[in-house]
Design a protein around this motif. Sequence first.
Motif, short mmCIF file in Angstrom:
data_model
loop_
_atom_site.label_atom_id
_atom_site.label_comp_id
_atom_site.label_asym_id
_atom_site.label_seq_id
_atom_site.Cartn_x
_atom_site.Cartn_y
_atom_site.Cartn_z
N ARG A 14 54.16 25.38 50.63
CA ARG A 14 52.84 24.91 51.08
C ARG A 14 51.88 25.94 51.44
N ALA A 15 52.39 27.12 52.05
CA ALA A 15 51.56 28.28 52.52
C ALA A 15 51.22 29.02 51.39
N LEU A 16 52.14 29.26 50.42
CA LEU A 16 51.70 29.91 49.21
C LEU A 16 50.88 29.12 48.38
N GLY A 17 50.71 27.86 48.49
CA GLY A 17 49.92 27.14 47.60
C GLY A 17 48.34 27.30 48.05
N THR A 18 48.24 27.81 49.02
CA THR A 18 46.68 28.06 49.34
C THR A 18 45.86 28.85 48.70
N VAL A 19 44.60 28.84 48.39
CA VAL A 19 43.87 29.50 47.62
C VAL A 19 43.68 30.90 48.14
N ALA A 20 43.68 31.17 49.35
CA ALA A 20 43.79 32.31 50.05
C ALA A 20 44.95 33.11 49.62
N ALA A 21 46.03 32.58 49.72
CA ALA A 21 47.41 33.14 49.55
C ALA A 21 47.57 33.55 48.19
N ARG A 22 47.12 32.89 47.46
CA ARG A 22 46.92 33.16 45.99
C ARG A 22 46.05 34.21 45.45
N VAL A 23 44.90 34.44 46.19
CA VAL A 23 44.00 35.37 45.76
C VAL A 23 44.42 36.58 46.27
N TYR A 24 45.13 36.70 47.76
CA TYR A 24 45.88 37.85 47.98
C TYR A 24 46.94 38.27 47.23
N LEU A 25 47.64 37.44 46.58
CA LEU A 25 48.84 38.02 45.88
C LEU A 25 48.26 38.33 44.41
N THR A 26 47.38 37.99 43.93
CA THR A 26 46.65 38.37 42.63
C THR A 26 46.22 39.72 42.80
N GLY A 27 45.46 39.94 44.10
CA GLY A 27 44.73 41.07 44.25
C GLY A 27 45.70 42.30 44.53
N CYS A 28 47.07 42.00 45.11
CA CYS A 28 47.90 42.98 45.42
C CYS A 28 48.80 43.30 43.99
N ALA A 29 48.92 42.23 43.31
CA ALA A 29 49.56 42.37 41.94
C ALA A 29 48.65 43.48 41.09
N LEU A 30 47.37 43.19 40.85
CA LEU A 30 46.55 43.95 40.18
C LEU A 30 46.52 45.48 40.94
N LEU A 31 46.42 45.55 41.98
CA LEU A 31 46.49 47.05 42.72
C LEU A 31 47.95 47.76 42.39
N LEU A 32 48.86 46.80 42.59
CA LEU A 32 50.23 47.48 42.21
C LEU A 32 50.19 48.01 40.81
N GLY A 33 49.76 47.32 39.92
CA GLY A 33 49.90 47.63 38.28
C GLY A 33 48.84 49.00 38.23
N TRP A 34 47.73 48.71 38.88
CA TRP A 34 46.87 49.83 38.75
C TRP A 34 47.48 51.23 39.08
N ALA A 35 48.12 51.03 40.44
CA ALA A 35 48.63 52.26 41.00
C ALA A 35 49.87 52.85 40.26
N LEU A 36 50.73 51.87 39.57
CA LEU A 36 51.77 52.36 38.67
C LEU A 36 51.52 52.95 37.54
N VAL A 37 50.20 52.87 37.20
CA VAL A 37 49.75 53.48 35.77
C VAL A 37 48.94 54.78 36.17
N ALA A 38 48.28 54.69 37.30
CA ALA A 38 47.64 56.06 37.94
C ALA A 38 48.70 56.74 38.47
N ALA A 39 49.65 56.38 39.06
CA ALA A 39 50.72 57.32 39.65
C ALA A 39 51.47 58.08 38.52
N SER A 40 51.34 57.63 37.29
CA SER A 40 52.12 58.52 36.23
C SER A 40 51.19 59.72 35.96
N GLY A 42 50.29 61.82 38.36
CA GLY A 42 50.37 62.49 39.32
C GLY A 42 49.33 62.60 40.38
N SER A 43 48.49 61.15 40.18
CA SER A 43 47.91 60.92 41.81
C SER A 43 48.65 60.39 42.78
N MET A 44 47.83 60.06 44.04
CA MET A 44 48.32 59.51 45.06
C MET A 44 48.23 58.07 45.37
#
Length: 103
Positions: A14-40, A42-44
């Motif tokens: 139920r907690a993960l079904g809320t809109v706020a939790a889904r928006v947070y998960l989506t934002g973090c997934a996008l940030l992680l994907g961007w960071a993995l591409v950018a870290a290749s 040599g950036s921080m």
Amino acid sequence: MTGPGLFVLRGVRRALGTVAARVYLTGCALLLGWALVAASEGSMAIVVPIFASLPAGLVLLLVLPEGDTTFLLSIVLGTLINAVVIGWCARALRRGSNPDTAS
């Protein structure tokens, strides 16, 4: 499965079904994907998902043994823990002064 284990899993779902939790998960997934591409390059950039998963991600990063997979695992688990907390808070705020434990 019966008993308190089912109750906890139902609450997490139920907690993960809320809109706020889904928006947070989506934002973090996008940030992680961007960071993995950018870290290749040599950036921080990989520190950005750590900041997005604070405080749970940092605690897991300090507790788990060192390594690349545990680094990613701490970010993912920290994000999930934070999303559950965000979802529980969103549900509690939506209920307001009407404590309805059945919904």
